[in-house]
Scaffold this active site. Structure first.
Site, PDB file in Angstrom:
ATOM      1  CD  GLU A 123      12.244  64.601   5.936  1.00 34.79           C
ATOM      2  OE1 GLU A 123      11.699  63.610   5.536  1.00 34.79           O
ATOM      3  OE2 GLU A 123      11.453  65.755   6.197  1.00 34.79           O
ATOM      4  CB  CYS A 133       9.061  60.979   4.793  1.00 33.91           C
ATOM      5  SG  CYS A 133       7.873  62.393   4.161  1.00 33.91           S
ATOM      6  N   GLY A 143       3.630  66.633   4.762  1.00 41.62           N
ATOM      7  CA  GLY A 143       4.618  67.924   4.346  1.00 41.62           C
ATOM      8  C   GLY A 143       5.496  67.813   5.469  1.00 41.62           C
ATOM      9  CB  SER A 144       7.788  70.675   6.530  1.00 38.48           C
ATOM     10  OG  SER A 144       6.982  71.709   6.736  1.00 38.48           O
ATOM     11  CG  ASN A 159       7.412  63.950  -1.421  1.00 38.66           C
ATOM     12  OD1 ASN A 159       6.575  64.351  -1.015  1.00 38.66           O
ATOM     13  ND2 ASN A 159       8.083  62.868  -0.531  1.00 38.66           N
ATOM     14  CD  GLU A 164       4.082  60.776   5.882  1.00 37.69           C
ATOM     15  OE1 GLU A 164       4.962  60.742   6.583  1.00 37.69           O
ATOM     16  OE2 GLU A 164       4.105  61.024   4.532  1.00 37.69           O
ATOM     17  CG  LEU A 165       4.080  65.713  10.029  1.00 34.85           C
ATOM     18  CD1 LEU A 165       4.197  66.295  11.453  1.00 34.85           C
ATOM     19  CD2 LEU A 165       3.637  66.896   9.007  1.00 34.85           C
TER      20      LEU A 165
END
Length: 480
Positions: A380, A286, A228-229, A153, A248-249
């Site tokens: 999300e 996010c 990511g996820s 992203n 970092e989700l």
């Protein structure tokens, strides 16, 4: 004829024995082909990183800072070129792509500054009788080679948040860009190759996802930085419990509009920011606004303005300067968003605007009366969809924010200073933004979440802390 992009192996160009294609999500056109490193080349990159680690850690700060300054400068000089590339591989509107390049340049600038001023600390130890004559020097040293795994992203800026802190602390990095968007990272490699960093300091390897477990579990790579996820992130963490893993989700960020935010100007500002940041990057952020939680006294007026602002978002060709919302990264992503909205509607949600898909594009969408058992209520969405919720008090609003497995950031529209500090205290998130949407991020501030939104922090100084450990030097027999 489309040129195949080489990757970067220990600081030099290389090609493997296979390649894959990158397509534009807006029109399906071929953007480029990318060479895939062989297993032997991946091994060579890792071995080079391990070999150079002691020398890189001992590199004078000015050498690392000069390299980082160079990258910042060259990114700025090549802004338009790189922004066009981001738009082509990601589908991000050009206005947001230009902003991403600017942010990445600032990340490298911040890293250069931090590399120069990271001095450790000193402390006298004679605060107790047993410490008389003793003095401590505390410095930080690299944990070892960093494996950076970046998402699609923000294909340049989130790469920068891994590469720049690693170089700043003198840690070699193996960077794995997202398969959908590797081209920006490869251009960054081109710029890094212009510096005088020693060979092996960095590699950019477009390794297929299915080949990543071996890299993740390689004991020579003691630090993993993943964005990511939550599903993939925690799979990584669970598979390597003895490594230092930063994650970092995801999130399902809430914008809270309280009763005191009630003037015409207040509501106009809130609606503008909510509409913009529910849809920027196609909602593929996010911290894009997914939930709007509004006090009942302002709810109706706010809803009217939000719907109007969302309806006014310009959709279409992401290369056009006027476009606000482009396609998602691919058609499968848009189909998933479509299925989640359909699920919500089937369970009773009302579509106030949007709710349609055209290929990889999903129309900016506003939902009301979202039932608790809808997928969108807890997951999300990572698309241009927001839901509106009415509450009767500040307590209820803050409880609604916390009623989530995620905790990345929240925005609170209030003028009351006491409420602002209370939000900071009680909201279970990594960041609270007062008077704006939750989507604000300055690249030097600590950025990350709690609960299923991850562990560790991005933000140059804070990532540098994650990539290093403290080592104490005790001096004895001194006359203090």
């Amino acid at each position: 004829m489309t040129t195949t992009h080489e990757f970067w192996l220990a600081g030099r160009r290389a090609t493997g024995d296979a390649e894959f294609e990158v397509h534009h999500s807006y029109d399906g056109s071929l953007v480029g082909k990318v060479s895939v490193p062989t297993d032997a080349q991946v091994e060579e990159a890792v071995d080079a990183a391990v070999t150079v680690a002691p020398a890189l850690a001992a590199t004078p700060a000015h050498v690392r800072a000069t390299a980082l300054d160079h990258v910042a400068r060259r990114l700025t000089e090549r802004t338009e070129e790189i922004a066009r590339l981001i738009t082509a591989e990601n589908g991000k509107p050009i206005k947001w792509a230009r902003g991403e390049v600017g942010r990445a340049a600032s990340v490298f600038r911040w890293a250069a500054e931090e590399a120069r001023r990271t001095n450790g600390e000193t402390m006298r130890l004679d605060t107790d009788p047993g410490g008389v004559g003793r003095f401590a020097v505390v410095r930080r040293f690299p944990r070892g080679v960093v494996l950076g795994i970046a998402p699609f992203n923000f294909p340049l800026n989130l790469v920068a948040h891994k590469v720049a802190p690693a170089i700043a602390v003198g840690a070699p990095i193996i960077l794995k860009p997202a398969p959908a968007t590797p081209l920006s990272a490869l251009v960054l490699g081109e710029i890094l190759a212009e510096t005088e960093l020693p060979a092996g300091s960095w590699s950019v390897l477009p390794v297929p996802n299915e080949k990543m477990p071996a890299l993740v579990q390689d004991p020579r790579l003691p630090v993993i930085s993943f964005t990511g996820s939550d599903k993939v992130g925690y799979q990584i963490m669970d598979s390597v419990p003895r490594k230092h893993v930063t994650l970092e989700l995801g999130g399902n960020a809430a914008a809270v509009v309280l009763a005191d935010w009630s003037s015409e100007a207040d509501l106009e500002w809130a609606a503008t920011r909510i509409a913009m940041f529910a849809n920027y990057q196609g909602g593929q952020s996010c911290i894009s606004v997914q939930r709007v939680i509004a006090d009942a006294t302002v709810y109706d007026a706010l809803v009217e303005k939000v719907v109007a602002k969302v309806r006014a978002q310009v959709t279409g060709d992401p290369s056009a300067d006027a476009t606000d919302v482009g396609p998602l990264v691919d058609e499968n992503a848009a189909k998933r968003v479509e299925s989640w909205v359909d699920d919500a509607v089937a369970k009773g949600a009302k579509v106030l605007v949007g709710g349609t898909r055209d290929g990889a594009a999903y129309a900016p969408t506003v939902l009301a009366e979202l039932p608790e058992d809808a997928i969108l209520a807890t997951a999300e969405v990572f698309g241009p969809v927001l839901s509106l919720h009415r509450v009767d008090s500040t307590d209820e609003a803050f409880a609604a924010v916390n009623d989530s497995k995620f905790g990345l950031q929240a925005g609170v529209f209030t003028h009351d200073l006491q409420t602002a500090f209370r939000a900071h205290q009680v909201l279970e998130v990594g960041g609270v933004v007062i008077g704006d949407a939750p989507s604000y991020r300055a690249d030097q501030m600590p950025y990350g979440g709690v609960k299923d939104s991850g562990v560790g922090r991005e933000g140059v100084k804070y990532a540098m802390g994650d990539f290093t450990y403290e080592k104490v030097l005790v001096l004895t027999g001194l006359d203090l």
